[in-house]
Design an enzyme around this catalytic site. Sequence first.
Site, PDB file in Angstrom:
ATOM      1  N   ILE A  12     -28.570  -6.609 -14.836  1.00  0.00           N
ATOM      2  CA  ILE A  12     -29.224  -5.418 -15.400  1.00  0.00           C
ATOM      3  C   ILE A  12     -30.050  -5.801 -16.630  1.00  0.00           C
ATOM      4  N   ASP A  31     -26.984 -13.953 -24.877  1.00  0.00           N
ATOM      5  CA  ASP A  31     -26.079 -14.059 -23.728  1.00  0.00           C
ATOM      6  C   ASP A  31     -25.355 -15.396 -23.846  1.00  0.00           C
ATOM      7  N   ASP A  58     -21.863 -16.169 -27.900  1.00  0.00           N
ATOM      8  CA  ASP A  58     -20.872 -15.159 -27.536  1.00  0.00           C
ATOM      9  C   ASP A  58     -21.031 -13.992 -28.509  1.00  0.00           C
ATOM     10  N   SER A 124     -19.775   3.085 -17.133  1.00  0.00           N
ATOM     11  CA  SER A 124     -19.690   3.020 -15.672  1.00  0.00           C
ATOM     12  C   SER A 124     -19.057   4.288 -15.125  1.00  0.00           C
ATOM     13  N   THR A 126     -16.888   4.258 -13.227  1.00  0.00           N
ATOM     14  CA  THR A 126     -15.471   3.932 -13.065  1.00  0.00           C
ATOM     15  C   THR A 126     -14.594   4.598 -14.142  1.00  0.00           C
ATOM     16  N   TYR A 149     -10.745  -3.475 -15.934  1.00  0.00           N
ATOM     17  CA  TYR A 149     -12.191  -3.370 -16.191  1.00  0.00           C
ATOM     18  C   TYR A 149     -12.563  -1.936 -16.565  1.00  0.00           C
ATOM     19  N   LYS A 153     -14.126  -0.105 -20.256  1.00  0.00           N
ATOM     20  CA  LYS A 153     -15.284   0.789 -20.439  1.00  0.00           C
ATOM     21  C   LYS A 153     -14.831   2.080 -21.114  1.00  0.00           C
ATOM     22  N   ASN A 199     -19.570  -6.819  -4.412  1.00  0.00           N
ATOM     23  CA  ASN A 199     -20.242  -5.543  -4.149  1.00  0.00           C
ATOM     24  C   ASN A 199     -20.951  -5.556  -2.806  1.00  0.00           C
ATOM     25  N   ARG A 231     -21.298   6.337  -1.742  1.00  0.00           N
ATOM     26  CA  ARG A 231     -21.600   6.007  -3.137  1.00  0.00           C
ATOM     27  C   ARG A 231     -23.011   6.458  -3.471  1.00  0.00           C
ATOM     28  N   ARG A 292     -10.081  -0.707   1.198  1.00  0.00           N
ATOM     29  CA  ARG A 292      -9.825  -1.579   0.046  1.00  0.00           C
ATOM     30  C   ARG A 292      -9.018  -0.771  -0.970  1.00  0.00           C
ATOM     31  N   GLY A 294      -7.687   1.146  -3.991  1.00  0.00           N
ATOM     32  CA  GLY A 294      -8.369   1.670  -5.185  1.00  0.00           C
ATOM     33  C   GLY A 294      -9.700   2.335  -4.903  1.00  0.00           C
TER      34      GLY A 294
HETATM   35  P1  NAD Z   1     -23.902  -9.352 -15.354  1.00  0.00           P
HETATM   36  O1  NAD Z   1     -22.623 -10.093 -15.310  1.00  0.00           O
HETATM   37  O2  NAD Z   1     -24.997  -9.794 -14.480  1.00  0.00           O
HETATM   38  O3  NAD Z   1     -24.462  -9.287 -16.858  1.00  0.00           O
HETATM   39  C1  NAD Z   1     -23.607  -9.272 -17.971  1.00  0.00           C
HETATM   40  C2  NAD Z   1     -24.068 -10.400 -18.882  1.00  0.00           C
HETATM   41  O4  NAD Z   1     -23.234 -10.429 -20.049  1.00  0.00           O
HETATM   42  C3  NAD Z   1     -23.959 -11.775 -18.221  1.00  0.00           C
HETATM   43  O5  NAD Z   1     -25.199 -12.425 -18.311  1.00  0.00           O
HETATM   44  C4  NAD Z   1     -22.883 -12.500 -19.021  1.00  0.00           C
HETATM   45  O6  NAD Z   1     -23.144 -13.870 -19.111  1.00  0.00           O
HETATM   46  C5  NAD Z   1     -22.972 -11.788 -20.360  1.00  0.00           C
HETATM   47  N1  NAD Z   1     -21.743 -11.793 -21.172  1.00  0.00           N
HETATM   48  C6  NAD Z   1     -20.499 -11.401 -20.805  1.00  0.00           C
HETATM   49  N2  NAD Z   1     -19.668 -11.516 -21.855  1.00  0.00           N
HETATM   50  C7  NAD Z   1     -20.402 -11.989 -22.900  1.00  0.00           C
HETATM   51  C8  NAD Z   1     -20.106 -12.311 -24.245  1.00  0.00           C
HETATM   52  N3  NAD Z   1     -18.876 -12.176 -24.750  1.00  0.00           N
HETATM   53  N4  NAD Z   1     -21.108 -12.768 -25.029  1.00  0.00           N
HETATM   54  C9  NAD Z   1     -22.357 -12.910 -24.542  1.00  0.00           C
HETATM   55  N5  NAD Z   1     -22.709 -12.622 -23.285  1.00  0.00           N
HETATM   56  C10 NAD Z   1     -21.724 -12.157 -22.469  1.00  0.00           C
HETATM   57  O7  NAD Z   1     -23.567  -7.807 -15.093  1.00  0.00           O
HETATM   58  P2  NAD Z   1     -24.567  -6.588 -14.923  1.00  0.00           P
HETATM   59  O8  NAD Z   1     -24.397  -6.076 -13.554  1.00  0.00           O
HETATM   60  O9  NAD Z   1     -25.904  -6.944 -15.431  1.00  0.00           O
HETATM   61  O10 NAD Z   1     -23.861  -5.558 -15.890  1.00  0.00           O
HETATM   62  C11 NAD Z   1     -24.290  -5.341 -17.215  1.00  0.00           C
HETATM   63  C12 NAD Z   1     -23.354  -4.342 -17.858  1.00  0.00           C
HETATM   64  O11 NAD Z   1     -23.350  -3.157 -17.090  1.00  0.00           O
HETATM   65  C13 NAD Z   1     -21.909  -4.830 -17.907  1.00  0.00           C
HETATM   66  O12 NAD Z   1     -21.350  -4.427 -19.145  1.00  0.00           O
HETATM   67  C14 NAD Z   1     -21.260  -4.102 -16.751  1.00  0.00           C
HETATM   68  O13 NAD Z   1     -19.893  -3.886 -16.979  1.00  0.00           O
HETATM   69  C15 NAD Z   1     -22.025  -2.800 -16.750  1.00  0.00           C
HETATM   70  N6  NAD Z   1     -22.023  -2.133 -15.443  1.00  0.00           N
HETATM   71  C16 NAD Z   1     -22.451  -2.809 -14.342  1.00  0.00           C
HETATM   72  C17 NAD Z   1     -22.424  -2.198 -13.097  1.00  0.00           C
HETATM   73  C18 NAD Z   1     -22.833  -2.939 -11.847  1.00  0.00           C
HETATM   74  O14 NAD Z   1     -22.406  -2.544 -10.754  1.00  0.00           O
HETATM   75  N7  NAD Z   1     -23.642  -3.990 -11.934  1.00  0.00           N
HETATM   76  C19 NAD Z   1     -22.000  -0.863 -12.993  1.00  0.00           C
HETATM   77  C20 NAD Z   1     -21.606  -0.195 -14.147  1.00  0.00           C
HETATM   78  C21 NAD Z   1     -21.625  -0.844 -15.376  1.00  0.00           C
HETATM   79  C1  WQD Z   2     -19.373   0.181  -2.395  1.00  0.00           C
HETATM   80  C2  WQD Z   2     -18.829   0.687  -1.057  1.00  0.00           C
HETATM   81  C3  WQD Z   2     -16.663  -0.189  -0.511  1.00  0.00           C
HETATM   82  C4  WQD Z   2     -18.004  -4.344  -0.100  1.00  0.00           C
HETATM   83  C5  WQD Z   2     -17.933  -1.197  -8.045  1.00  0.00           C
HETATM   84  C6  WQD Z   2     -17.032  -1.090  -9.246  1.00  0.00           C
HETATM   85  C7  WQD Z   2     -17.601  -0.114 -10.236  1.00  0.00           C
HETATM   86  C8  WQD Z   2     -19.054  -0.443 -10.576  1.00  0.00           C
HETATM   87  C9  WQD Z   2     -19.894  -0.646  -9.356  1.00  0.00           C
HETATM   88  C10 WQD Z   2     -19.159  -1.729 -12.577  1.00  0.00           C
HETATM   89  C11 WQD Z   2     -17.350   1.051  -1.095  1.00  0.00           C
HETATM   90  C12 WQD Z   2     -17.699  -0.675   0.472  1.00  0.00           C
HETATM   91  C13 WQD Z   2     -17.937  -2.985  -0.311  1.00  0.00           C
HETATM   92  C14 WQD Z   2     -17.787  -4.846   1.216  1.00  0.00           C
HETATM   93  C15 WQD Z   2     -17.489  -2.582   1.982  1.00  0.00           C
HETATM   94  N1  WQD Z   2     -19.161  -1.654 -11.322  1.00  0.00           N
HETATM   95  N2  WQD Z   2     -17.694  -2.129   0.707  1.00  0.00           N
HETATM   96  N3  WQD Z   2     -17.550  -3.933   2.207  1.00  0.00           N
HETATM   97  O1  WQD Z   2     -16.500  -0.173  -5.451  1.00  0.00           O
HETATM   98  O2  WQD Z   2     -18.267   1.650  -5.545  1.00  0.00           O
HETATM   99  O3  WQD Z   2     -18.023   0.081  -7.428  1.00  0.00           O
HETATM  100  O4  WQD Z   2     -19.245  -1.587  -8.480  1.00  0.00           O
HETATM  101  O5  WQD Z   2     -18.959  -0.854 -13.368  1.00  0.00           O
HETATM  102  O6  WQD Z   2     -16.777  -0.166 -11.352  1.00  0.00           O
HETATM  103  O7  WQD Z   2     -15.741  -0.664  -8.815  1.00  0.00           O
HETATM  104  O8  WQD Z   2     -18.975  -0.753  -5.330  1.00  0.00           O
HETATM  105  O9  WQD Z   2     -20.344  -2.270  -3.967  1.00  0.00           O
HETATM  106  O10 WQD Z   2     -17.895  -2.800  -4.287  1.00  0.00           O
HETATM  107  O11 WQD Z   2     -18.536  -0.866  -2.869  1.00  0.00           O
HETATM  108  O12 WQD Z   2     -17.255  -1.811   2.916  1.00  0.00           O
HETATM  109  O13 WQD Z   2     -17.804  -6.062   1.454  1.00  0.00           O
HETATM  110  O14 WQD Z   2     -18.943  -0.371  -0.098  1.00  0.00           O
HETATM  111  O15 WQD Z   2     -15.453   0.089   0.122  1.00  0.00           O
HETATM  112  O16 WQD Z   2     -17.182   2.149  -0.226  1.00  0.00           O
HETATM  113  P1  WQD Z   2     -17.837   0.252  -5.869  1.00  0.00           P
HETATM  114  P2  WQD Z   2     -18.958  -1.783  -4.117  1.00  0.00           P
END
Ligand code: NAD
Ligand code: WQD
Length: 338
Positions: A12, A31, A58, A124, A126, A149, A153, A199, A231, A292, A294
Amino acid sequence: MTIFVTGGAGYIGTHVILELLEQGYAVVAADNFVNSKPSAVARIKQHSGIDFSFYEMDIRDSGRLNEIFTAHCIDCVVHLAGLKAVGESVEQPLGYYANNLDSTISLLSAMRAHEINKIVFSSSATVYSGNNEMPLTEESRIGDCINPYGWTKFMCEQILTDCARIGDGCAVALLRYFNPIGAHESGLFGEDPRDTPNNLMPFIAQTAMGKFSHLNIYGGDYETPDGTGIRDYIHVVDLALGHVAAIHYLCKHPGVSTFNLGTGRGVSVLELVTAFEQSTGISISKKIIARRPGDLAICVADVEKAKRELSWESKKSLHDACTDTWRWQSTNPNGYDS
Ligand code: NAD
Ligand code: WQD
């Protein structure tokens, strides 16, 4: 305005930086590459043609943060750094609490010392309890998280809220992302999972590449029209633009504001697979297996508040997300190492 982006090399973060640069913001990013690669940062600089300060560090390192906040006049922080693998957080709870909470606390302390009072936080969907009605509004119940996790958040939201109460003029945006998917339309930036993807979308894309024989669909007996989980999948570029909208908003709205960032549309696993097949012409082998643990049947955002108050809404379609994912995956089979 100068924006400090933590986690700037991640999935992101790269997209947020690209949109900020595109819109004329100055960026300083950091990062530690625990889940990302330096080449992602090099690509941003090359693609945008704009140089910016990047620190490999960090975020828990308060000394470095103080140096950065002394060297740069930061107007707002976008805090994306964090560990995000749900399963790993169950196996290593302390590592997750230490990383995600301590980084947020160090950051807030350094911000306070340097009188930086605006922050956008990556939260999130979540954080919502599992027993809410759908769609989820920002007022839906939070808590009862089912993994460490999710609790990190939830706890960071609480820490940010408590700090905003004592900080004069503090402005905090808690952005609750639903399911980010897709990639930059240049094909140069996208999700680059370290190991087997957790994912759905990266798993579909890597199955299409032949890395896996088939996709396991977790449950075909949910109370949904086709029996598979539903979703709210949001294109990562739309999500990045949501951060830019939140920065605008914070300039005029002190206090804590919470926004769902999603599309408001529910899409089932089978619908996403079909959309990917139609967008790419590649057929994906699939097997329906047990649910799965949860997983919820349905998780969809109510996005009216973001539309109304941020003047933001997702624009890109599922087809865009599938096409962009495939462009990124097929031209970068080894992610940023390609
Ligand atoms: P990502 O892992 O690709 O990016 C997170 C970055 O943070 C990574 O580059 C990692 O190296 C860096 N990082 C982690 N801990 C660190 C630290 N202590 N110091 C410096 N850098 C650090 O994940 P993303 O998908 O880009 O997610 C970004 C944020 O969004 C995260 O906080 C994640 O929890 C949140 N989020 C992601 C999703 C998703 O599905 N991708 C959904 C909801 C929330
Ligand atoms: C999506 C759908 C699975 C993989 C997760 C985290 C959430 C947030 C986003 C950070 C579900 C199904 C998945 C597979 C499948 N992250 N699935 N086969 O679980 O909605 O959310 O990522 O904040 O906190 O929990 O995302 O992409 O894992 O799953 O059938 O191999 O796909 O059961 O219905 P999820 P996901």
